[in-house]
Design a protein around this motif. Structure first.
Motif, PDB file in Angstrom:
ATOM      1  N   MET A  81       0.844  -1.191   0.000  1.00 57.55           N
ATOM      2  CA  MET A  81       0.000   0.000   0.000  1.00 57.55           C
ATOM      3  C   MET A  81       0.884   1.246   0.000  1.00 57.55           C
ATOM      4  SD  MET A  81      -2.666  -1.377   2.883  1.00 57.55           S
ATOM      5  CE  MET A  81      -1.397  -2.135   3.887  1.00 57.55           C
ATOM      6  N   GLU A  82       0.259   2.417  -0.094  1.00 58.41           N
ATOM      7  CA  GLU A  82       0.988   3.676  -0.008  1.00 58.41           C
ATOM      8  C   GLU A  82       0.415   4.508   1.125  1.00 58.41           C
ATOM      9  OE1 GLU A  82       1.176   5.819  -3.661  1.00 58.41           O
ATOM     10  OE2 GLU A  82       2.279   4.244  -4.699  1.00 58.41           O
ATOM     11  N   ASP A  83       1.313   5.177   1.875  1.00 53.87           N
ATOM     12  CA  ASP A  83       0.850   6.049   2.950  1.00 53.87           C
ATOM     13  C   ASP A  83       0.420   7.396   2.369  1.00 53.87           C
ATOM     14  OD1 ASP A  83       3.166   7.567   2.541  1.00 53.87           O
ATOM     15  OD2 ASP A  83       4.144   6.905   4.376  1.00 53.87           O
TER      16      ASP A  83
ATOM     17  N   PRO B  32       5.787 -14.555  14.845  1.00 50.13           N
ATOM     18  CA  PRO B  32       5.182 -15.806  15.311  1.00 50.13           C
ATOM     19  C   PRO B  32       4.141 -15.635  16.427  1.00 50.13           C
ATOM     20  CG  PRO B  32       7.528 -16.098  15.006  1.00 50.13           C
ATOM     21  CD  PRO B  32       7.253 -14.627  14.852  1.00 50.13           C
ATOM     22  N   ASP B  33       4.194 -14.529  17.178  1.00 45.99           N
ATOM     23  CA  ASP B  33       3.210 -14.276  18.226  1.00 45.99           C
ATOM     24  C   ASP B  33       2.003 -13.501  17.727  1.00 45.99           C
ATOM     25  OD1 ASP B  33       4.688 -15.562  20.258  1.00 45.99           O
ATOM     26  OD2 ASP B  33       5.922 -13.767  20.521  1.00 45.99           O
ATOM     27  N   GLY B  34       1.986 -13.148  16.451  1.00 51.02           N
ATOM     28  CA  GLY B  34       0.852 -12.429  15.884  1.00 51.02           C
ATOM     29  C   GLY B  34       0.972 -10.919  15.938  1.00 51.02           C
ATOM     30  N   VAL B  35       2.129 -10.395  16.372  1.00 49.33           N
ATOM     31  CA  VAL B  35       2.324  -8.948  16.406  1.00 49.33           C
ATOM     32  C   VAL B  35       2.598  -8.465  14.983  1.00 49.33           C
ATOM     33  CG1 VAL B  35       3.759  -7.055  17.262  1.00 49.33           C
ATOM     34  CG2 VAL B  35       3.203  -8.979  18.766  1.00 49.33           C
ATOM     35  N   PRO B  36       1.852  -7.467  14.504  1.00 51.49           N
ATOM     36  CA  PRO B  36       2.085  -6.968  13.152  1.00 51.49           C
ATOM     37  C   PRO B  36       3.473  -6.341  13.002  1.00 51.49           C
ATOM     38  CG  PRO B  36      -0.039  -6.235  13.988  1.00 51.49           C
ATOM     39  CD  PRO B  36       0.709  -6.828  15.144  1.00 51.49           C
ATOM     40  N   ILE B  37       4.099  -6.607  11.864  1.00 55.34           N
ATOM     41  CA  ILE B  37       5.376  -5.995  11.506  1.00 55.34           C
ATOM     42  C   ILE B  37       5.146  -5.243  10.195  1.00 55.34           C
ATOM     43  CG2 ILE B  37       7.775  -6.365  10.840  1.00 55.34           C
ATOM     44  CD1 ILE B  37       7.684  -8.949  12.498  1.00 55.34           C
ATOM     45  N   GLU B  38       5.486  -3.967  10.212  1.00 60.25           N
ATOM     46  CA  GLU B  38       5.343  -3.122   9.022  1.00 60.25           C
ATOM     47  C   GLU B  38       6.705  -2.963   8.357  1.00 60.25           C
ATOM     48  OE1 GLU B  38       4.273   1.519   7.891  1.00 60.25           O
ATOM     49  OE2 GLU B  38       4.026   0.809   9.957  1.00 60.25           O
ATOM     50  N   PHE B  39       6.735  -3.138   7.043  1.00 63.24           N
ATOM     51  CA  PHE B  39       7.909  -2.833   6.238  1.00 63.24           C
ATOM     52  C   PHE B  39       7.582  -1.559   5.477  1.00 63.24           C
ATOM     53  CE2 PHE B  39       8.034  -7.508   6.615  1.00 63.24           C
ATOM     54  CZ  PHE B  39       9.258  -7.636   7.252  1.00 63.24           C
ATOM     55  N   HIS B  40       8.400  -0.533   5.668  1.00 57.68           N
ATOM     56  CA  HIS B  40       8.108   0.795   5.140  1.00 57.68           C
ATOM     57  C   HIS B  40       9.317   1.285   4.347  1.00 57.68           C
ATOM     58  CE1 HIS B  40       5.375   4.352   5.986  1.00 57.68           C
ATOM     59  NE2 HIS B  40       6.302   4.860   5.216  1.00 57.68           N
ATOM     60  N   GLU B  41       9.099   1.673   3.103  1.00 57.07           N
ATOM     61  CA  GLU B  41      10.221   2.141   2.274  1.00 57.07           C
ATOM     62  C   GLU B  41      10.697   3.513   2.731  1.00 57.07           C
ATOM     63  OE1 GLU B  41       9.289   1.971  -1.887  1.00 57.07           O
ATOM     64  OE2 GLU B  41       9.183  -0.210  -1.866  1.00 57.07           O
TER      65      GLU B  41
ATOM     66  N   SER C  96       1.861  10.074   2.064  1.00 56.25           N
ATOM     67  CA  SER C  96       2.873  10.800   1.303  1.00 56.25           C
ATOM     68  C   SER C  96       3.360  10.014   0.078  1.00 56.25           C
ATOM     69  CB  SER C  96       4.063  11.162   2.202  1.00 56.25           C
ATOM     70  OG  SER C  96       4.687   9.985   2.682  1.00 56.25           O
ATOM     71  N   GLY C  97       2.705   8.890  -0.214  1.00 57.29           N
ATOM     72  CA  GLY C  97       3.054   8.101  -1.395  1.00 57.29           C
ATOM     73  C   GLY C  97       4.147   7.076  -1.181  1.00 57.29           C
ATOM     74  N   ILE C  98       4.576   6.874   0.082  1.00 56.70           N
ATOM     75  CA  ILE C  98       5.626   5.894   0.378  1.00 56.70           C
ATOM     76  C   ILE C  98       4.991   4.522   0.563  1.00 56.70           C
ATOM     77  CG2 ILE C  98       7.429   5.242   2.009  1.00 56.70           C
ATOM     78  CD1 ILE C  98       7.851   8.239   2.507  1.00 56.70           C
ATOM     79  N   LYS C  99       5.600   3.516  -0.052  1.00 52.41           N
ATOM     80  CA  LYS C  99       5.050   2.157  -0.007  1.00 52.41           C
ATOM     81  C   LYS C  99       5.316   1.479   1.338  1.00 52.41           C
ATOM     82  CE  LYS C  99       5.616   1.352  -4.923  1.00 52.41           C
ATOM     83  NZ  LYS C  99       6.287   0.520  -5.928  1.00 52.41           N
ATOM     84  N   PHE C 100       4.365   0.614   1.735  1.00 53.73           N
ATOM     85  CA  PHE C 100       4.515  -0.193   2.945  1.00 53.73           C
ATOM     86  C   PHE C 100       3.664  -1.447   2.824  1.00 53.73           C
ATOM     87  CE2 PHE C 100       0.838   2.396   3.756  1.00 53.73           C
ATOM     88  CZ  PHE C 100      -0.020   1.621   4.525  1.00 53.73           C
ATOM     89  N   CYS C 101       4.007  -2.452   3.639  1.00 60.19           N
ATOM     90  CA  CYS C 101       3.222  -3.682   3.712  1.00 60.19           C
ATOM     91  C   CYS C 101       3.399  -4.278   5.104  1.00 60.19           C
ATOM     92  CB  CYS C 101       3.636  -4.673   2.632  1.00 60.19           C
ATOM     93  SG  CYS C 101       5.365  -5.179   2.662  1.00 60.19           S
ATOM     94  N   PHE C 102       2.545  -5.227   5.454  1.00 60.55           N
ATOM     95  CA  PHE C 102       2.551  -5.831   6.780  1.00 60.55           C
ATOM     96  C   PHE C 102       2.683  -7.342   6.708  1.00 60.55           C
ATOM     97  CE2 PHE C 102       0.551  -1.828   7.912  1.00 60.55           C
ATOM     98  CZ  PHE C 102       1.007  -1.592   9.199  1.00 60.55           C
ATOM     99  N   THR C 103       3.324  -7.899   7.724  1.00 57.23           N
ATOM    100  CA  THR C 103       3.306  -9.327   7.997  1.00 57.23           C
ATOM    101  C   THR C 103       3.110  -9.456   9.508  1.00 57.23           C
ATOM    102  OG1 THR C 103       4.439 -11.434   7.599  1.00 57.23           O
ATOM    103  CG2 THR C 103       5.809  -9.580   8.320  1.00 57.23           C
ATOM    104  N   LYS C 104       3.210 -10.660  10.054  1.00 53.94           N
ATOM    105  CA  LYS C 104       3.085 -10.850  11.507  1.00 53.94           C
ATOM    106  C   LYS C 104       4.228 -11.717  11.994  1.00 53.94           C
ATOM    107  CE  LYS C 104      -1.818 -10.196  11.947  1.00 53.94           C
ATOM    108  NZ  LYS C 104      -3.079 -10.667  12.469  1.00 53.94           N
TER     109      LYS C 104
END
Length: 74
Positions: free
Chosen positions: A51-53, A65-74, A55-63
């Protein structure tokens, strides 16, 4: 706070509603990591849509092993 190539952002909003699901209702919401390319991250991790925030910067999420979201942000 910023230093040694690390940037820490903390958002505190006492009026923000609590999350209604695990892992935590109060406290850690997610961890965000700056990456060079979400497309490359998606090749190695089970991530959702890129997705894009506001300001147009891309990001995506995974989790983790405990289910806590992890965001990867360019």
């Amino acid at each position: 706070m910023e230093g040694y190539g690390i940037k820490l952002e903390m958002f505190i909003d006492p009026n923000h509603p609590e999350h209604a699901k695990d892992p935590e209702n109060i406290g850690l919401r997610h961890l965000a990591l700056k990456v060079d390319s979400c497309e490359n991250i998606k090749k190695n991790f089970d991530c959702g849509a890129i997705m894009e925030d506001w300001s147009g910067i891309k990001f995506c999420f995974t989790k983790d092993p405990d289910g806590v979201p992890i965001e990867f942000h360019e």
